[in-house]
Design a protein around this motif. Structure first.
Motif, PDB file in Angstrom:
ATOM      1  N   PRO A   1      -4.938   6.899   8.707  1.00 48.47           N
ATOM      2  CA  PRO A   1      -5.059   7.439   7.425  1.00 48.47           C
ATOM      3  C   PRO A   1      -6.258   6.680   7.087  1.00 48.47           C
ATOM      4  N   ALA A   2      -7.394   7.863   6.432  1.00 44.93           N
ATOM      5  CA  ALA A   2      -8.634   7.279   5.872  1.00 44.93           C
ATOM      6  C   ALA A   2      -8.615   6.393   4.731  1.00 44.93           C
ATOM      7  N   GLY A   3      -9.197   5.442   4.840  1.00 53.13           N
ATOM      8  CA  GLY A   3      -9.444   4.398   3.764  1.00 53.13           C
ATOM      9  C   GLY A   3      -8.484   3.442   3.491  1.00 53.13           C
ATOM     10  N   THR A   4      -8.535   2.474   2.749  1.00 50.53           N
ATOM     11  CA  THR A   4      -7.643   1.469   2.230  1.00 50.53           C
ATOM     12  C   THR A   4      -7.596   1.302   0.995  1.00 50.53           C
ATOM     13  N   ILE A   5      -6.621   0.847   0.401  1.00 48.09           N
ATOM     14  CA  ILE A   5      -6.599   0.072  -0.896  1.00 48.09           C
ATOM     15  C   ILE A   5      -6.167  -1.488  -1.011  1.00 48.09           C
ATOM     16  N   GLY A  28      -2.273  -7.736  -3.702  1.00 47.51           N
ATOM     17  CA  GLY A  28      -3.019  -8.723  -2.945  1.00 47.51           C
ATOM     18  C   GLY A  28      -3.406  -8.503  -1.566  1.00 47.51           C
ATOM     19  N   LYS A  29      -2.953  -7.370  -1.202  1.00 42.83           N
ATOM     20  CA  LYS A  29      -2.790  -6.982   0.354  1.00 42.83           C
ATOM     21  C   LYS A  29      -3.485  -5.643   0.424  1.00 42.83           C
ATOM     22  N   THR A  30      -4.557  -5.783   1.442  1.00 43.82           N
ATOM     23  CA  THR A  30      -5.291  -4.491   1.758  1.00 43.82           C
ATOM     24  C   THR A  30      -4.335  -3.577   2.748  1.00 43.82           C
ATOM     25  N   VAL A  57       1.499  -5.456   7.028  1.00 46.23           N
ATOM     26  CA  VAL A  57       2.432  -4.472   6.389  1.00 46.23           C
ATOM     27  C   VAL A  57       2.891  -5.095   5.130  1.00 46.23           C
ATOM     28  N   LEU A  58       2.765  -3.979   4.239  1.00 46.59           N
ATOM     29  CA  LEU A  58       3.482  -4.392   2.813  1.00 46.59           C
ATOM     30  C   LEU A  58       4.659  -3.528   2.625  1.00 46.59           C
ATOM     31  N   VAL A  59       5.609  -4.090   2.367  1.00 45.98           N
ATOM     32  CA  VAL A  59       6.925  -3.358   2.113  1.00 45.98           C
ATOM     33  C   VAL A  59       7.108  -3.534   0.666  1.00 45.98           C
ATOM     34  N   ALA A  60       7.177  -2.503  -0.170  1.00 45.14           N
ATOM     35  CA  ALA A  60       7.257  -2.609  -1.521  1.00 45.14           C
ATOM     36  C   ALA A  60       8.754  -1.855  -1.762  1.00 45.14           C
ATOM     37  N   THR A  61       9.459  -2.586  -2.607  1.00 46.49           N
ATOM     38  CA  THR A  61      10.844  -1.875  -2.840  1.00 46.49           C
ATOM     39  C   THR A  61      11.031  -2.029  -4.197  1.00 46.49           C
ATOM     40  N   LYS A  62      12.181  -1.208  -4.741  1.00 49.43           N
ATOM     41  CA  LYS A  62      12.410  -1.046  -6.300  1.00 49.43           C
ATOM     42  C   LYS A  62      13.920  -1.734  -6.292  1.00 49.43           C
ATOM     43  N   ARG A  83      -6.473   3.030 -13.793  1.00 52.05           N
ATOM     44  CA  ARG A  83      -7.985   2.871 -13.274  1.00 52.05           C
ATOM     45  C   ARG A  83      -8.518   1.921 -14.372  1.00 52.05           C
ATOM     46  N   ASP A  84      -8.333   2.098 -15.406  1.00 53.33           N
ATOM     47  CA  ASP A  84      -8.947   1.013 -16.422  1.00 53.33           C
ATOM     48  C   ASP A  84      -8.719  -0.258 -16.386  1.00 53.33           C
ATOM     49  N   LEU A  85      -7.491  -0.185 -16.018  1.00 58.89           N
ATOM     50  CA  LEU A  85      -6.814  -1.714 -16.004  1.00 58.89           C
ATOM     51  C   LEU A  85      -7.039  -2.410 -14.757  1.00 58.89           C
ATOM     52  N   GLY A  86      -7.446  -1.610 -13.676  1.00 59.62           N
ATOM     53  CA  GLY A  86      -7.702  -2.041 -12.355  1.00 59.62           C
ATOM     54  C   GLY A  86      -6.310  -2.157 -11.530  1.00 59.62           C
TER      55      GLY A  86
END
Length: 201
Positions: free
Chosen positions: A6-10, A14-16, A84-89, A198-201
């Motif tokens: 996938p193009a690009g990273t974010i 704290g993890k890219t 790898v970032l595993v995000a859960t809810k 976006r404003d809050l970063g």
């Protein structure tokens, strides 16, 4: 045939990670309930997302199944690659297929986090979202519980799911909001929370 990542990273928590993430809700049974019809295929899809397509952001929730998707992720990806970032809810109860209800009682949220840690095989949840803000429980109690778990080292970063701009501003009084997960697609009206984030970063 070569497969392009996938193009690009974010940067999240704290993890890219890859800009394109993989959501695991559809790996469960009908109605986001129970186990997938084909366990082997579900595991294969998860492994291909990471190994073949370069996805390094996996999204899940304890309510998917419930509990099914987190267990699938561990089976497919443990031990987890460092990138790898595993995000859960947490904070949702599932009394039946297609039925979802927020439950933000502090004791329940703590139990959810502890159970997610066990199912995922982690000592810390890199990113843990409050699945929904429960209107029946003071928000400071819900967020305070997650913040306490963060202080204990069981959560790395805290996020919010399906929230308004007002919710984000209010939550910011109690926690550092690391991420927001809202619906965003071409069929829906523009969500002002996007510009606020976006404003809050």
């Amino acid at each position: 045939m070569s497969i392009e990542p996938p193009a690009g990273t974010i940067t999240i928590a704290g993890k890219t990670v890859s800009r394109l993430g993989f959501g695991t809700m559809r790996l469960t049974g009908p109605g986001t309930w129970g186990h997938p019809e084909d366990f082997t295929t579900a595991v294969c899809v998860l492994r291909q997302a990471v190994n073949a397509y370069g996805i390094t952001h996996i999204d899940t929730a304890d309510a998917y199944g419930p509990h099914t998707a987190e267990a699938l992720i561990r089976h497919a990806l443990y031990p987890y690659p460092d990138d790898v970032l595993v995000a859960t809810k947490v904070g949702m109860i599932r009394p039946a297929p297609h039925v979802w209800a927020p439950h933000g009682h502090p004791g329940y949220l703590r139990a959810c986090v502890e159970a997610s840690l066990r199912r995922l095989g982690r000592e810390r949840l890199d990113l843990c979202y409050l699945h929904r803000i429960d209107p029946k429980v003071p928000i400071e109690d819900q967020l305070g519980t997650l913040q306490a778990l963060k202080s204990e080292g069981k959560i790395g970063h805290i996020g919010l799911s399906k929230v308004t701009s007002e919710d984000i501003r209010l939550a910011g009084k109690y926690i550092a909001v690391a991420a927001v997960q809202n619906v965003l697609n071409v069929r829906d009206n523009f969500d002002p929370a996007l510009e606020l984030c976006r404003d809050l970063g």
